[in-house]
Design a protein around this motif. Sequence first.
Motif, PDB file in Angstrom:
ATOM      1  N   THR A 155      32.340  40.190  52.720  1.00  0.00           N
ATOM      2  CA  THR A 155      33.162  39.167  52.239  1.00  0.00           C
ATOM      3  C   THR A 155      32.312  37.839  52.056  1.00  0.00           C
ATOM      4  O   THR A 155      31.817  37.373  52.851  1.00  0.00           O
ATOM      5  CB  THR A 155      34.301  38.620  53.183  1.00  0.00           C
ATOM      6  OG1 THR A 155      35.115  40.000  53.378  1.00  0.00           O
ATOM      7  CG2 THR A 155      35.194  37.783  52.371  1.00  0.00           C
ATOM      8  N   SER A 157      32.617  33.903  51.113  1.00  0.00           N
ATOM      9  CA  SER A 157      33.618  32.746  51.064  1.00  0.00           C
ATOM     10  C   SER A 157      33.013  31.237  51.016  1.00  0.00           C
ATOM     11  O   SER A 157      31.955  31.038  51.607  1.00  0.00           O
ATOM     12  CB  SER A 157      34.233  32.674  52.576  1.00  0.00           C
ATOM     13  OG  SER A 157      34.791  34.066  52.834  1.00  0.00           O
ATOM     14  N   SER A 166      38.083  29.665  48.973  1.00  0.00           N
ATOM     15  CA  SER A 166      38.092  30.827  48.242  1.00  0.00           C
ATOM     16  C   SER A 166      37.158  31.963  48.695  1.00  0.00           C
ATOM     17  O   SER A 166      36.287  31.650  49.530  1.00  0.00           O
ATOM     18  CB  SER A 166      37.592  30.620  46.752  1.00  0.00           C
ATOM     19  OG  SER A 166      36.329  30.164  46.644  1.00  0.00           O
ATOM     20  N   ASN A 167      37.392  33.094  48.526  1.00  0.00           N
ATOM     21  CA  ASN A 167      36.827  34.238  49.058  1.00  0.00           C
ATOM     22  C   ASN A 167      37.096  35.444  48.270  1.00  0.00           C
ATOM     23  O   ASN A 167      37.649  35.435  47.261  1.00  0.00           O
ATOM     24  CB  ASN A 167      36.980  34.811  50.427  1.00  0.00           C
ATOM     25  CG  ASN A 167      38.408  35.297  50.651  1.00  0.00           C
ATOM     26  OD1 ASN A 167      39.146  35.520  49.711  1.00  0.00           O
ATOM     27  ND2 ASN A 167      38.796  35.263  51.726  1.00  0.00           N
ATOM     28  N   ILE A 168      35.805  36.142  48.194  1.00  0.00           N
ATOM     29  CA  ILE A 168      35.887  37.492  47.529  1.00  0.00           C
ATOM     30  C   ILE A 168      34.947  38.699  48.284  1.00  0.00           C
ATOM     31  O   ILE A 168      34.275  38.081  49.149  1.00  0.00           O
ATOM     32  CB  ILE A 168      35.153  37.403  46.119  1.00  0.00           C
ATOM     33  CG1 ILE A 168      35.332  38.634  45.294  1.00  0.00           C
ATOM     34  CG2 ILE A 168      33.574  36.797  46.262  1.00  0.00           C
ATOM     35  CD1 ILE A 168      34.715  38.371  43.725  1.00  0.00           C
ATOM     36  N   SER A 169      35.646  39.884  48.242  1.00  0.00           N
ATOM     37  CA  SER A 169      35.125  40.831  48.999  1.00  0.00           C
ATOM     38  C   SER A 169      34.596  42.039  48.089  1.00  0.00           C
ATOM     39  O   SER A 169      35.067  42.295  47.064  1.00  0.00           O
ATOM     40  CB  SER A 169      36.254  41.658  49.989  1.00  0.00           C
ATOM     41  OG  SER A 169      36.549  40.532  50.675  1.00  0.00           O
ATOM     42  N   VAL A 170      33.793  42.839  48.641  1.00  0.00           N
ATOM     43  CA  VAL A 170      33.185  44.040  48.066  1.00  0.00           C
ATOM     44  C   VAL A 170      33.021  45.162  49.119  1.00  0.00           C
ATOM     45  O   VAL A 170      32.497  44.858  50.098  1.00  0.00           O
ATOM     46  CB  VAL A 170      31.662  43.602  47.474  1.00  0.00           C
ATOM     47  CG1 VAL A 170      30.811  43.374  48.275  1.00  0.00           C
ATOM     48  CG2 VAL A 170      31.279  44.929  46.653  1.00  0.00           C
ATOM     49  N   LEU A 179      30.118  33.809  44.157  1.00  0.00           N
ATOM     50  CA  LEU A 179      31.496  33.033  44.329  1.00  0.00           C
ATOM     51  C   LEU A 179      31.074  31.516  43.688  1.00  0.00           C
ATOM     52  O   LEU A 179      30.393  31.048  44.132  1.00  0.00           O
ATOM     53  CB  LEU A 179      31.814  32.937  45.339  1.00  0.00           C
ATOM     54  CG  LEU A 179      33.181  32.586  45.684  1.00  0.00           C
ATOM     55  CD1 LEU A 179      34.249  33.163  44.997  1.00  0.00           C
ATOM     56  CD2 LEU A 179      33.627  32.502  47.180  1.00  0.00           C
TER      57      LEU A 179
END
Length: 264
Positions: A155, A157, A166-170, A179
């Motif tokens: 993740t 962030s 904000s965050n984004i996961s893969v 990001l």
Amino acid sequence: MFIFICLCLLTMVGVFGVDEAQSVSVMEGDSVTLNTDVTEMQRDDLIMWTFGHILIAKINGKDKKKEFYDERFRNRLKLDQIGSLTFTNTRTTDSGFYKVTSSRTEMPLNTFNLTVYAYLPVPVISRDCSLPSSETSSNQSCLLVCSVLNVSDVTLSWYKGNSLLSNISVSDLSISFSLPLEVEYQDNNTYSCVLKNSISNQTKHLDISMLCHTCSDCVYCCGPTEAVIRLAFSALVGVATVAVLVYDIRSRSLQWQKSPSNAD
């Protein structure tokens, strides 16, 4: 009634016959031991370890003879006297399901879901100059991008102080993972970009004064890709200029040598 009882028995067998794998996580390069939970190995026992459906190791209770089979684990597996399996110098390819069975029992002694995590890279924060300042929400702000390469199960962030912005996961392997964040030029808050998985993290702190300039001010303030393109273009122009000058000098030299005054 008989059918109902049979269905109940089948349901109970299905529930209690399911292997509940223990989750084990470790960093790449570390050692880890998967235990059999056996206190003492009997002489008529044969303990076997499988990776998926592939036999990788076994130990005989009669003579304590140990055997290893799969070449991918060459010299990296050890068995103790009760059959517990130790991995040394773990690799991400070691991740998967492991089962240990005994010839004296019908049910597996233990089942494990091993996850070996690669060491995380430190995120890179760069200025995104792909948009003109007129297209951003404010002429007093700049767009930043936090990026990492070749990661999975992580993740990414952005934090403002201790607050998550904000965050984004893969989950699958991602070649490029980024990001964005928009900040004001004169913002004095503390920002950081954090890359983490279930057992570790890497943090990169943002220096706004270093990155937030007008794009024409410097190459460094822009993203690394644009910076490389600018440098490559500048180098190409320089090489072309030198080539033209060399050609011109050689042409003049040949003309001078062929002139009538020099032929004599």
